[in-house]
Design an enzyme around this catalytic site. Sequence first.
Site, PDB file in Angstrom:
ATOM      1  CG  HIS A  74      34.626  19.083  -0.754  1.00  0.00           C
ATOM      2  ND1 HIS A  74      34.593  17.753  -1.093  1.00  0.00           N
ATOM      3  CD2 HIS A  74      35.881  19.333  -0.327  1.00  0.00           C
ATOM      4  CE1 HIS A  74      35.793  17.227  -0.867  1.00  0.00           C
ATOM      5  NE2 HIS A  74      36.581  18.159  -0.395  1.00  0.00           N
ATOM      6  CE1 TYR A 202      28.095  12.293  -1.626  1.00  0.00           C
ATOM      7  CE2 TYR A 202      27.114  10.508  -0.358  1.00  0.00           C
ATOM      8  CZ  TYR A 202      27.673  11.770  -0.419  1.00  0.00           C
ATOM      9  OH  TYR A 202      27.805  12.501   0.741  1.00  0.00           O
ATOM     10  N   PRO A 294      23.560   7.501   6.820  1.00  0.00           N
ATOM     11  CG  PRO A 294      25.550   6.299   6.891  1.00  0.00           C
ATOM     12  CD  PRO A 294      24.098   6.192   7.188  1.00  0.00           C
ATOM     13  CE  LYS A 298      21.370  17.306   4.541  1.00  0.00           C
ATOM     14  NZ  LYS A 298      22.657  17.903   4.195  1.00  0.00           N
ATOM     15  CE1 TYR A 386      26.003  15.122   0.230  1.00  0.00           C
ATOM     16  CE2 TYR A 386      27.238  17.176   0.120  1.00  0.00           C
ATOM     17  CZ  TYR A 386      27.190  15.810   0.352  1.00  0.00           C
ATOM     18  OH  TYR A 386      28.328  15.153   0.721  1.00  0.00           O
TER      19      TYR A 386
HETATM   20  P1  RFL Z   1      26.745  11.068  19.760  1.00  0.00           P
HETATM   21  O1  RFL Z   1      27.893  11.508  18.926  1.00  0.00           O
HETATM   22  O2  RFL Z   1      26.321   9.670  19.695  1.00  0.00           O
HETATM   23  O3  RFL Z   1      27.097  11.478  21.243  1.00  0.00           O
HETATM   24  C1  RFL Z   1      26.332  11.004  22.334  1.00  0.00           C
HETATM   25  C2  RFL Z   1      27.219  11.016  23.537  1.00  0.00           C
HETATM   26  O4  RFL Z   1      26.467  10.608  24.671  1.00  0.00           O
HETATM   27  C3  RFL Z   1      27.246   9.700  25.425  1.00  0.00           C
HETATM   28  N1  RFL Z   1      26.372   8.863  26.257  1.00  0.00           N
HETATM   29  C4  RFL Z   1      26.236   9.020  27.570  1.00  0.00           C
HETATM   30  N2  RFL Z   1      26.750   9.929  28.427  1.00  0.00           N
HETATM   31  C5  RFL Z   1      26.430   9.805  29.741  1.00  0.00           C
HETATM   32  N3  RFL Z   1      25.648   8.804  30.226  1.00  0.00           N
HETATM   33  C6  RFL Z   1      25.113   7.887  29.396  1.00  0.00           C
HETATM   34  N4  RFL Z   1      24.360   6.897  29.892  1.00  0.00           N
HETATM   35  C7  RFL Z   1      25.393   7.980  28.007  1.00  0.00           C
HETATM   36  N5  RFL Z   1      25.047   7.246  26.936  1.00  0.00           N
HETATM   37  C8  RFL Z   1      25.633   7.797  25.879  1.00  0.00           C
HETATM   38  C9  RFL Z   1      28.011   8.914  24.365  1.00  0.00           C
HETATM   39  O5  RFL Z   1      29.151   8.265  24.917  1.00  0.00           O
HETATM   40  C10 RFL Z   1      28.365  10.011  23.397  1.00  0.00           C
HETATM   41  O6  RFL Z   1      29.592  10.648  23.709  1.00  0.00           O
HETATM   42  O7  RFL Z   1      25.433  11.951  19.434  1.00  0.00           O
HETATM   43  P2  RFL Z   1      25.288  13.485  19.019  1.00  0.00           P
HETATM   44  O8  RFL Z   1      26.125  14.380  19.862  1.00  0.00           O
HETATM   45  O9  RFL Z   1      23.843  13.713  18.911  1.00  0.00           O
HETATM   46  O10 RFL Z   1      25.959  13.584  17.559  1.00  0.00           O
HETATM   47  C11 RFL Z   1      25.380  12.952  16.477  1.00  0.00           C
HETATM   48  C12 RFL Z   1      26.448  12.437  15.522  1.00  0.00           C
HETATM   49  O11 RFL Z   1      27.496  11.825  16.231  1.00  0.00           O
HETATM   50  C13 RFL Z   1      25.849  11.429  14.557  1.00  0.00           C
HETATM   51  O12 RFL Z   1      24.624  11.933  14.013  1.00  0.00           O
HETATM   52  C14 RFL Z   1      26.725  11.103  13.372  1.00  0.00           C
HETATM   53  O13 RFL Z   1      28.026  10.773  13.717  1.00  0.00           O
HETATM   54  C15 RFL Z   1      26.057   9.936  12.650  1.00  0.00           C
HETATM   55  N6  RFL Z   1      27.013   9.163  11.913  1.00  0.00           N
HETATM   56  C16 RFL Z   1      27.412   9.638  10.732  1.00  0.00           C
HETATM   57  N7  RFL Z   1      26.855  10.770  10.255  1.00  0.00           N
HETATM   58  C17 RFL Z   1      27.245  11.260   9.092  1.00  0.00           C
HETATM   59  O14 RFL Z   1      26.732  12.327   8.693  1.00  0.00           O
HETATM   60  N8  RFL Z   1      28.222  10.612   8.362  1.00  0.00           N
HETATM   61  C18 RFL Z   1      28.828   9.462   8.810  1.00  0.00           C
HETATM   62  O15 RFL Z   1      29.689   8.930   8.145  1.00  0.00           O
HETATM   63  C19 RFL Z   1      28.424   8.927  10.022  1.00  0.00           C
HETATM   64  N9  RFL Z   1      28.989   7.799  10.523  1.00  0.00           N
HETATM   65  C20 RFL Z   1      27.555   7.961  12.438  1.00  0.00           C
HETATM   66  C21 RFL Z   1      28.573   7.305  11.736  1.00  0.00           C
HETATM   67  C22 RFL Z   1      27.113   7.429  13.658  1.00  0.00           C
HETATM   68  C23 RFL Z   1      27.646   6.245  14.182  1.00  0.00           C
HETATM   69  N10 RFL Z   1      27.089   5.706  15.407  1.00  0.00           N
HETATM   70  C24 RFL Z   1      26.313   6.549  16.275  1.00  0.00           C
HETATM   71  C25 RFL Z   1      27.015   4.363  15.714  1.00  0.00           C
HETATM   72  C26 RFL Z   1      29.151   6.161  12.255  1.00  0.00           C
HETATM   73  C27 RFL Z   1      28.695   5.624  13.485  1.00  0.00           C
HETATM   74  C28 RFL Z   1      29.405   4.394  14.000  1.00  0.00           C
HETATM   75  C1  PHB Z   2      32.392  10.592   5.561  1.00  0.00           C
HETATM   76  O1  PHB Z   2      33.358  11.199   5.077  1.00  0.00           O
HETATM   77  O2  PHB Z   2      32.515   9.863   6.546  1.00  0.00           O
HETATM   78  C2  PHB Z   2      31.065  10.741   4.929  1.00  0.00           C
HETATM   79  C3  PHB Z   2      30.889  11.671   3.926  1.00  0.00           C
HETATM   80  C4  PHB Z   2      29.645  11.786   3.324  1.00  0.00           C
HETATM   81  C5  PHB Z   2      28.602  10.981   3.738  1.00  0.00           C
HETATM   82  C6  PHB Z   2      28.785  10.067   4.747  1.00  0.00           C
HETATM   83  C7  PHB Z   2      30.020   9.929   5.346  1.00  0.00           C
HETATM   84  O3  PHB Z   2      27.408  11.094   3.105  1.00  0.00           O
END
Ligand code: RFL
Ligand code: PHB
Length: 396
Positions: A74, A202, A294, A298, A386
Amino acid sequence: MRSRTQVAIIGAGPAGLLLSQLLHTQGIDCVVLERQTQAHVEGRIRAGVLEPGTVALLEQAGVAGRLRREGLPHHGFRLALDGASFRVDMQDLTGRAVTVYGQTEVTHDLIAAHQARGAALVFQAADVALHDIAGDTPFVTYSQDGTAHRVDCDYIVGCDGYHGPSRASIPPDVLRVFERVYPFGWLGLLADVPPCDEELIYSNHPRGFALASMRSPTRSRYYVQVPLSEKLEDWPDERLWDELALRLGPDAAANMVRGPSIEKSIVPLRSFVAEPMRHGRLFLAGDAAHIVPPTGAKGLNLAASDVGLLAEGLAAYYREHNASGLEQYSARALSRVWMAERFSWWFTGLTHRFPDMDDFARRMQVAELNYIRASDHARRVLAENYVGLPMAYALG
Ligand code: RFL
Ligand code: PHB
């Protein structure tokens, strides 16, 4: 059962899996302990936008084959105000582009690479606990299928997300936390329909923020800002599509293909940083140490840059007994984290409706969006953030 490794990693999210894979390429032995099942970890729908620095780390880790084939480059995105949009050309403004490739796919590719080489990746590890992190002989205990396990190690890396046990093992008098909780959440919808635009949109709309994103040319990801009190059952698909059409504006609405949702959820928005990211022989990485709303896309990218730094530090330590990278890890990672926190907070403030917002605050948003539309300088500031700030900014 007792075993020994060099680095014990807690959590098999993107941070833990990528770190383990990077350490493998450096010949460093590690174990990844994950509480959930493989299906649960692979089924989580989360982020979708990868910075070039994240793609480079996945390349370095040897897991970018499918990403190169299927990831969508993109070069820009759109910003909409009251339904009318303009484009931010990242490529033109910064010389760089992002890649749209779901976190689900990143996680899948990393797990596949682990399993192909028979790596120590333990799912359903219950009661994970950290011991002696401030001493010289740290170890992790857990149980699996009723058997107690103990892993002795040189270092522990907490990649266990916001709710995991690692950050909680740091004494409260050592840890300082900084937090903003936003008075709204994002209601997300995933559907197997073509996206309404080639790029992300956005949108700042009087009814609230909306985002049109995608996972592939046939899979769309949409979000609308909702009050935290909102219930999923009050949002049947048709209501959500109607709301998206209103908030994203007539051009997007005209191209929007509706279809049944395959996932729908509400996520709260939060900014959070824990300092320092190291205590004794424990390092924190990713969501275990920090959360961003989100809006700036980042979260996953910060998790990747943390473990990129940490892998370098561990490699120098094991290769040439040089601990300086490990000593500087917390300060360097935090410097980049704070820049991404600032951007995510600012972009959230620019694009969302706040419950206490008066007419003045609204006019400020409108003026800033008009400035970004009109000024190359303002657009470059947005685009540079970004697409991901260079690591050099954080290294000082
Ligand atoms: P994760 O992905 O939360 O992985 C942590 C892992 O640790 C495990 N864990 C344990 N393992 C052993 N013993 C325990 N007691 C444990 N407790 C927890 C969990 O099961 C999991 O597998 O963290 P990590 O690796 O730091 O990665 C970070 C990213 O996942 C996170 O920053 C992003 O996904 C944030 N986020 C989003 N970011 C975006 O940029 N765009 C998004 O659209 C977006 N949507 C989201 C999200 C985070 C969400 N969370 C955490 C609720 C949507 C959700 C629902
Ligand atoms: C997504 O595709 O889930 C997404 C993309 C951009 C964002 C947040 C989430 O800023």
